[in-house]
Design a protein around this motif. Structure first.
Motif, PDB file in Angstrom:
ATOM      1  N   LEU A  54       0.770  -1.149  -0.139  1.00  0.00           N
ATOM      2  CA  LEU A  54      -0.130   0.027   0.032  1.00  0.00           C
ATOM      3  C   LEU A  54       0.844   1.453  -0.085  1.00  0.00           C
ATOM      4  O   LEU A  54       0.544   2.330  -0.369  1.00  0.00           O
ATOM      5  N   ASP A  55       2.054   1.134   0.504  1.00  0.00           N
ATOM      6  CA  ASP A  55       2.952   2.285   0.705  1.00  0.00           C
ATOM      7  C   ASP A  55       3.779   2.553  -0.612  1.00  0.00           C
ATOM      8  O   ASP A  55       4.378   3.411  -0.463  1.00  0.00           O
ATOM      9  N   CYS A  56       3.659   1.516  -1.498  1.00  0.00           N
ATOM     10  CA  CYS A  56       4.518   1.781  -2.603  1.00  0.00           C
ATOM     11  C   CYS A  56       4.085   1.374  -3.823  1.00  0.00           C
ATOM     12  O   CYS A  56       4.720   1.040  -4.850  1.00  0.00           O
ATOM     13  N   LYS A  57       2.853   1.462  -3.974  1.00  0.00           N
ATOM     14  CA  LYS A  57       1.978   1.132  -5.339  1.00  0.00           C
ATOM     15  C   LYS A  57       2.864   1.897  -6.483  1.00  0.00           C
ATOM     16  O   LYS A  57       2.850   1.263  -7.554  1.00  0.00           O
ATOM     17  N   ASP A  58       2.956   3.281  -6.542  1.00  0.00           N
ATOM     18  CA  ASP A  58       3.432   3.911  -7.427  1.00  0.00           C
ATOM     19  C   ASP A  58       4.904   3.346  -8.043  1.00  0.00           C
ATOM     20  O   ASP A  58       5.052   3.320  -9.034  1.00  0.00           O
ATOM     21  N   ASP A  59       5.739   3.290  -6.819  1.00  0.00           N
ATOM     22  CA  ASP A  59       7.041   2.691  -7.270  1.00  0.00           C
ATOM     23  C   ASP A  59       6.943   1.325  -7.968  1.00  0.00           C
ATOM     24  O   ASP A  59       7.661   1.124  -8.770  1.00  0.00           O
ATOM     25  N   LEU A  60       6.165   0.424  -7.458  1.00  0.00           N
ATOM     26  CA  LEU A  60       5.900  -0.774  -7.907  1.00  0.00           C
ATOM     27  C   LEU A  60       5.307  -0.987  -9.520  1.00  0.00           C
ATOM     28  O   LEU A  60       5.946  -1.701 -10.385  1.00  0.00           O
ATOM     29  N   ARG A  61       4.830  -0.158  -9.782  1.00  0.00           N
ATOM     30  CA  ARG A  61       3.850   0.181 -10.867  1.00  0.00           C
ATOM     31  C   ARG A  61       4.914   0.480 -11.713  1.00  0.00           C
ATOM     32  O   ARG A  61       5.309   0.191 -12.980  1.00  0.00           O
ATOM     33  N   LYS A  62       5.982   1.406 -11.627  1.00  0.00           N
ATOM     34  CA  LYS A  62       7.244   2.011 -12.305  1.00  0.00           C
ATOM     35  C   LYS A  62       8.169   0.934 -12.597  1.00  0.00           C
ATOM     36  O   LYS A  62       8.585   0.473 -13.828  1.00  0.00           O
ATOM     37  N   ILE A  63       8.484   0.012 -11.582  1.00  0.00           N
ATOM     38  CA  ILE A  63       9.215  -0.965 -11.653  1.00  0.00           C
ATOM     39  C   ILE A  63       8.673  -2.134 -12.782  1.00  0.00           C
ATOM     40  O   ILE A  63       9.569  -2.799 -13.537  1.00  0.00           O
ATOM     41  N   SER A  64       7.397  -2.477 -12.696  1.00  0.00           N
ATOM     42  CA  SER A  64       6.775  -3.485 -13.349  1.00  0.00           C
ATOM     43  C   SER A  64       6.460  -3.036 -14.831  1.00  0.00           C
ATOM     44  O   SER A  64       5.138  -3.438 -15.533  1.00  0.00           O
ATOM     45  N   HIS A  81       8.888 -11.877 -19.400  1.00  0.00           N
ATOM     46  CA  HIS A  81       9.000 -12.587 -18.154  1.00  0.00           C
ATOM     47  C   HIS A  81       9.822 -11.280 -17.334  1.00  0.00           C
ATOM     48  O   HIS A  81      10.811 -10.846 -17.919  1.00  0.00           O
ATOM     49  N   PRO A  82       9.482 -11.288 -16.224  1.00  0.00           N
ATOM     50  CA  PRO A  82      10.077 -10.141 -15.380  1.00  0.00           C
ATOM     51  C   PRO A  82      11.613 -10.627 -15.209  1.00  0.00           C
ATOM     52  O   PRO A  82      11.995 -11.973 -14.810  1.00  0.00           O
ATOM     53  N   THR A  83      12.457  -9.777 -15.356  1.00  0.00           N
ATOM     54  CA  THR A  83      13.977  -9.896 -15.219  1.00  0.00           C
ATOM     55  C   THR A  83      14.257 -10.218 -13.629  1.00  0.00           C
ATOM     56  O   THR A  83      13.795  -9.588 -12.826  1.00  0.00           O
ATOM     57  N   ALA A  84      15.470 -10.761 -13.425  1.00  0.00           N
ATOM     58  CA  ALA A  84      15.813 -10.629 -11.983  1.00  0.00           C
ATOM     59  C   ALA A  84      16.120  -9.300 -11.396  1.00  0.00           C
ATOM     60  O   ALA A  84      16.011  -9.108 -10.164  1.00  0.00           O
ATOM     61  N   GLU A  85      16.438  -8.438 -12.033  1.00  0.00           N
ATOM     62  CA  GLU A  85      16.711  -7.056 -11.606  1.00  0.00           C
ATOM     63  C   GLU A  85      15.416  -6.524 -11.245  1.00  0.00           C
ATOM     64  O   GLU A  85      15.336  -5.815 -10.087  1.00  0.00           O
ATOM     65  N   GLN A  86      14.304  -6.696 -11.998  1.00  0.00           N
ATOM     66  CA  GLN A  86      13.047  -6.178 -11.613  1.00  0.00           C
ATOM     67  C   GLN A  86      12.487  -6.646 -10.409  1.00  0.00           C
ATOM     68  O   GLN A  86      11.815  -6.100  -9.658  1.00  0.00           O
ATOM     69  N   ILE A  87      12.685  -8.024 -10.507  1.00  0.00           N
ATOM     70  CA  ILE A  87      12.071  -8.728  -9.037  1.00  0.00           C
ATOM     71  C   ILE A  87      12.865  -8.325  -7.795  1.00  0.00           C
ATOM     72  O   ILE A  87      12.397  -8.126  -6.796  1.00  0.00           O
ATOM     73  N   GLU A  88      14.160  -7.998  -7.988  1.00  0.00           N
ATOM     74  CA  GLU A  88      15.062  -7.501  -6.976  1.00  0.00           C
ATOM     75  C   GLU A  88      14.616  -6.056  -6.663  1.00  0.00           C
ATOM     76  O   GLU A  88      14.666  -6.010  -5.173  1.00  0.00           O
ATOM     77  N   MET A  89      14.032  -5.331  -7.368  1.00  0.00           N
ATOM     78  CA  MET A  89      13.723  -3.855  -7.057  1.00  0.00           C
ATOM     79  C   MET A  89      12.437  -4.052  -6.286  1.00  0.00           C
ATOM     80  O   MET A  89      12.022  -3.355  -5.400  1.00  0.00           O
ATOM     81  N   PHE A  90      11.449  -4.906  -6.863  1.00  0.00           N
ATOM     82  CA  PHE A  90      10.108  -5.141  -6.101  1.00  0.00           C
ATOM     83  C   PHE A  90      10.470  -5.657  -4.569  1.00  0.00           C
ATOM     84  O   PHE A  90       9.865  -5.286  -3.894  1.00  0.00           O
ATOM     85  N   ALA A  91      11.369  -6.551  -4.490  1.00  0.00           N
ATOM     86  CA  ALA A  91      11.713  -7.171  -3.114  1.00  0.00           C
ATOM     87  C   ALA A  91      12.294  -6.059  -2.299  1.00  0.00           C
ATOM     88  O   ALA A  91      12.046  -6.173  -1.053  1.00  0.00           O
ATOM     89  N   TYR A  92      12.955  -5.178  -2.708  1.00  0.00           N
ATOM     90  CA  TYR A  92      13.350  -3.907  -2.007  1.00  0.00           C
ATOM     91  C   TYR A  92      12.187  -3.354  -1.245  1.00  0.00           C
ATOM     92  O   TYR A  92      12.158  -2.954  -0.011  1.00  0.00           O
ATOM     93  N   HIS A  93      11.182  -3.079  -2.097  1.00  0.00           N
ATOM     94  CA  HIS A  93       9.829  -2.533  -1.458  1.00  0.00           C
ATOM     95  C   HIS A  93       9.086  -3.447  -0.608  1.00  0.00           C
ATOM     96  O   HIS A  93       8.334  -3.115   0.394  1.00  0.00           O
ATOM     97  N   LEU A  94       9.100  -4.945  -1.011  1.00  0.00           N
ATOM     98  CA  LEU A  94       8.407  -5.618  -0.085  1.00  0.00           C
ATOM     99  C   LEU A  94       9.119  -6.861   0.313  1.00  0.00           C
ATOM    100  O   LEU A  94       9.470  -7.935  -0.230  1.00  0.00           O
TER     101      LEU A  94
END
Length: 752
Positions: free
Chosen positions: A174-184, A477-490
């Motif tokens: 909930l706190d990082c939806k905008d960032d997650l949308r940019k990453i994905s 397919h999401p790349t490893a870098e994209q998933i790592e950035m996602f994991a930074y927020h979650l």
């Protein structure tokens, strides 16, 4: 003003003055924990601004948000400061306040503005209430507000900032939806490969049908280069090209085979990555004309032009006007194409009964075994003149086939949602398989195509006449870098859940789609409990495994466990793990077990390219794999003997039941029956008798195995039969019919 000083001043104020000074004190507290007790309208304005800032993004699927656990606070070493500054809370009164807060429509609406739909709001409130009620001491700020509400000095709505803070703790998304949308945001995949964009590549598309020479010309260019890379769907062809490749390095040529597979729901992303990311001066694409337009569009976005070279089929091919109808009508050079192993085994046995010898090729066989079977079939001096195969022959193998015979036109497939479907083969698949008949370099210069059953022949002709559907989108397919950035927020979210949320948030344009991620998630959940870094976990999850093979799945788990312990997987360790040496197969189950072991060795080699230090003995494993390949080859060479043993010990159920009249089937049953029909002409009165082994099974069991009956239909038939028997027994009793075992006086019109 410090936070503790604000709290202390607030506590010292009389109740009436607390309300009056609330705005001033809260403005000082706001930097510590965000928007804090004010009018509900003020908070609502903030929420509206926040929601509008996200633009027109799609509403996320909140069912994917897995709540984290927030433990209640235990006794504090400093004591209960909130109670010292105000007074201890009456938990009964607090519970009433919380229940009132939950029922407030205004609060629920405000929660929705912040992304808390009814489901999330309820989950967040339950967690929030448990936290409040079960904590020995609360933070000073929330203690003071609860105390004020209990004594009428504050409004229940003033709890919302604390509730929202708690909701964001258990649902950090909930706190990082905008960032997650940019990453994905997956709308410009070419930008993921800056190294490839720095190369001015020449793209050549070799377009044509099967047996047109398109791949041959691309591979010749590959062999003439000083270095290169080959990308294709088959280990068999990749292995063959690897053996022939030049070891020198200079300007690079890349070949991407079967480029139309860029649309594959599960594997298309691999072709997309190769097309967009290969750093080669020349990239040669081989595939169907249906992919030309999409490839041209994709290359337009990279600033690269596509040169198309068209090829025509080198030998003619014709669809016959008659079906095979019986295995008695087989001729040298025939290939029967099945879409299940069980059909492969059944047909192979029936061919042997007729005194003929057949070669067998299916997908899970090792490359060496496939080549050995192909060589056996192709050899004019070998008595083996018949080939029984799955659609594995559609790509990569050079076979001397005179006639392709479709045993069935129904093939199990997985749709984009990961669901299994039974549908007729596509035009593309039919052309790919049929095109194997008649080869320019073989003894059969003209090819023929037909079906096993006459009823399928018209459908085959219809399928082959249809235009091939154009390839309209490429898989991602999401790349490893994209998933790592996602994991930074979650950071506390599992990899499987990260993937779900990523796909839900992702945005793609019309030229791309996100591939089905079920296999990736399966592996992620399999190794979730093993301590691995996210990058390593991601790589293990992209390893190609067949999740239907338990031994392969358990091996992935064991490999990951060894890796997490920092214990290299040596040649000696792997020999012990697979219990080498292995015995020749005694039945079909043994053969399948050996194929699974071969896949485990493939898994080791795949991981060795990514983790050389932890999988250090790749060359020794290749030698071991060749030895295992030889054992499997011997088993396949004697496959009819293995089938006999398997039947004898009831390790295999083959569809050998006689044909069923087409007129008695309809709908789905008709499609399923085509897969399992016997070898005599449909609708004829004379049918082959079932084998002795098949006769050991009941008629009902055999019909269920063949797909002609479902268990539910069988139960319904049993119920109807029992009802009829009861009615007949009653009628016979009323008419004076003698019991069973005595002579009847009058024959019943509907007697059995």
């Amino acid at each position: 003003m410090s936070f503790s000083r604000c709290a202390l001043l607030w506590a010292r104020l009389p109740a009436g003055r607390q309300a009056g000074h609330r705005a001033a004190i809260c403005s000082a507290l706001r930097p510590h924990f965000g928007p804090f007790p004010g009018l509900l309208g003020q908070v609502s304005v903030l929420a509206t601004a926040s929601s509008s800032a996200s633009g027109g993004s799609k509403i996320p699927n909140t069912s994917l948000f897995v709540p984290l656990t927030v433990k209640p606070q235990g006794p504090s070493a400093d004591g209960d400061v909130g109670a010292e500054l105000t007074r201890p809370l009456d938990k009964n009164e607090v519970k009433k306040v919380l229940d009132k807060f939950y029922k407030r429509k205004e609060v629920q609406k405000l929660g929705a503005d912040y992304g808390l739909d009814a489901r999330l709001f309820h989950q967040a409130f339950i967690s929030f209430r448990n936290y409040i009620m079960q904590s020995h001491s609360l933070d000073v700020d929330i203690h003071i507000v609860l105390n004020d509400i209990c004594f009428g000095a504050a409004h229940v709505d003033d709890l919302f900032p604390f509730f929202l803070r708690h909701a964001k703790q258990i649902f950090p998304v909930l706190d990082c939806k905008d960032d997650l949308r940019k990453i994905s945001d997956l709308r410009i995949p070419p930008n993921w490969y800056p190294d490839a964009r720095a190369v001015q590549r020449k793209i050549i598309f070799h377009s044509g049908p099967t047996n047109s020479g398109k791949t041959y010309h691309a591979i010749q260019k590959y062999f003439s280069a000083k270095s290169g890379v080959y990308c294709g769907p088959l280990k068999l062809l990749a292995h063959e090209i690897f053996e022939k490749s030049n070891a020198a390095f200079s300007d690079e040529v890349a070949v991407i085979d079967e480029i139309q597979m860029i649309r594959d729901p599960a594997r298309g992303w691999a072709w997309t990555r190769a097309l967009l990311g290969l750093c080669a001066e020349e990239v040669h694409l081989c595939g169907e004309p249906a992919a030309i337009d999409l490839v041209t569009e994709l290359m337009y976005t990279t600033g690269e032009e596509v040169e198309v070279r068209d090829y025509k089929r080198l030998t003619p091919i014709s669809v016959l006007d008659h079906a095979l109808e019986s295995l008695d009508n087989l001729r040298p050079g025939d290939c029967i194409v099945c879409f299940s192993k069980n059909d492969i085994y059944s047909v192979s046995r029936q061919i042997e009964i007729r005194g003929l010898e057949s070669a067998v090729i299916y997908g899970s066989l090792p490359p060496g075994t496939k080549l050995a079977q192909a060589k056996k079939f192709n050899d004019p001096s070998d008595p083996c003149k018949i080939l029984v195969a799955t659609d594995a022959i559609g790509m990569g193998l050079n076979l001397s086939i005179r006639r392709i015979i479709f045993y069935s036109l129904i093939k199990p497939s997985i749709n984009e949602k990961g669901e299994k479907e039974l549908e007729p083969i596509t035009t593309s698949q039919a052309l790919q398989i049929a095109g194997r008949a008649g080869r320019f370099s073989s003894q059969f210069k003209e090819g023929e195509v037909t079906t096993m059953n006459h009823e399928d022949l018209s459908l085959l002709k219809e399928i082959l006449k249809r235009p091939v559907d154009p390839v309209t989108a490429a898989g991602l397919h999401p790349t490893a870098e994209q998933i790592e950035m996602f994991a930074y927020h979650l950071p506390d979210t599992t990899l499987s859940n990260l993937i779900d949320i990523f796909v839900d948030f992702s945005q793609v344009d019309g030229q791309y789609f996100v591939c089905n991620m079920d296999d990736f998630k399966f592996s992620a959940e399999l190794i979730q409990h093993i301590p691995l870094s996210l990058r390593v976990r991601y790589i293990f999850c992209t390893a190609p495994i067949n999740k239907k093979q338990p031994f392969v799945c358990s091996s992935l788990l064991q490999f990951a466990r060894q890796y997490s312990r920092n214990e290299p997987l040596t040649f000696a360790w792997l020999r012990r793990y697979i219990k080498w040496p292995l015995l020749p197969p005694r039945n079909i189950k043994d053969l399948m077990d050996l194929e699974a072991v071969h896949d485990v060795l493939d898994l080791y080699l795949w991981l060795s390219y990514r983790f050389m230090d932890m999988f250090p003995d790749a060359s020794l494993i290749r030698d071991l794999q060749k030895e295992l390949d030889g054992i499997i080859q011997d088993g396949v060479h004697n496959i009819t003997k293995l089938i006999k043993v398997s039947e004898k010990h009831k390790l295999l159920n083959l569809e050998s039941f006689p044909s069923v009249s087409q007129s008695r089937l309809s709908g789905t049953l008709k499609s399923q029956a085509r897969r399992t029909r016997g070898t005599k002409a449909l609708g004829s009165k004379a049918t082959e008798p079932p084998s002795a082994n098949a006769g050991e099974l009941s008629l009902a069991s055999r019909l269920v195995q063949q797909g002609l009956l479902t268990p539910d239909m069988l139960k319904q038939l049993e119920k109807e039969w029992m009802t009829q028997q009861t009615e007949r027994s009653k009628e016979r009793t009323e008419s004076g019919t003698h019991p069973k075992g005595t002579r009847r006086k009058k024959k019943e019109p509907d007697s059995d």
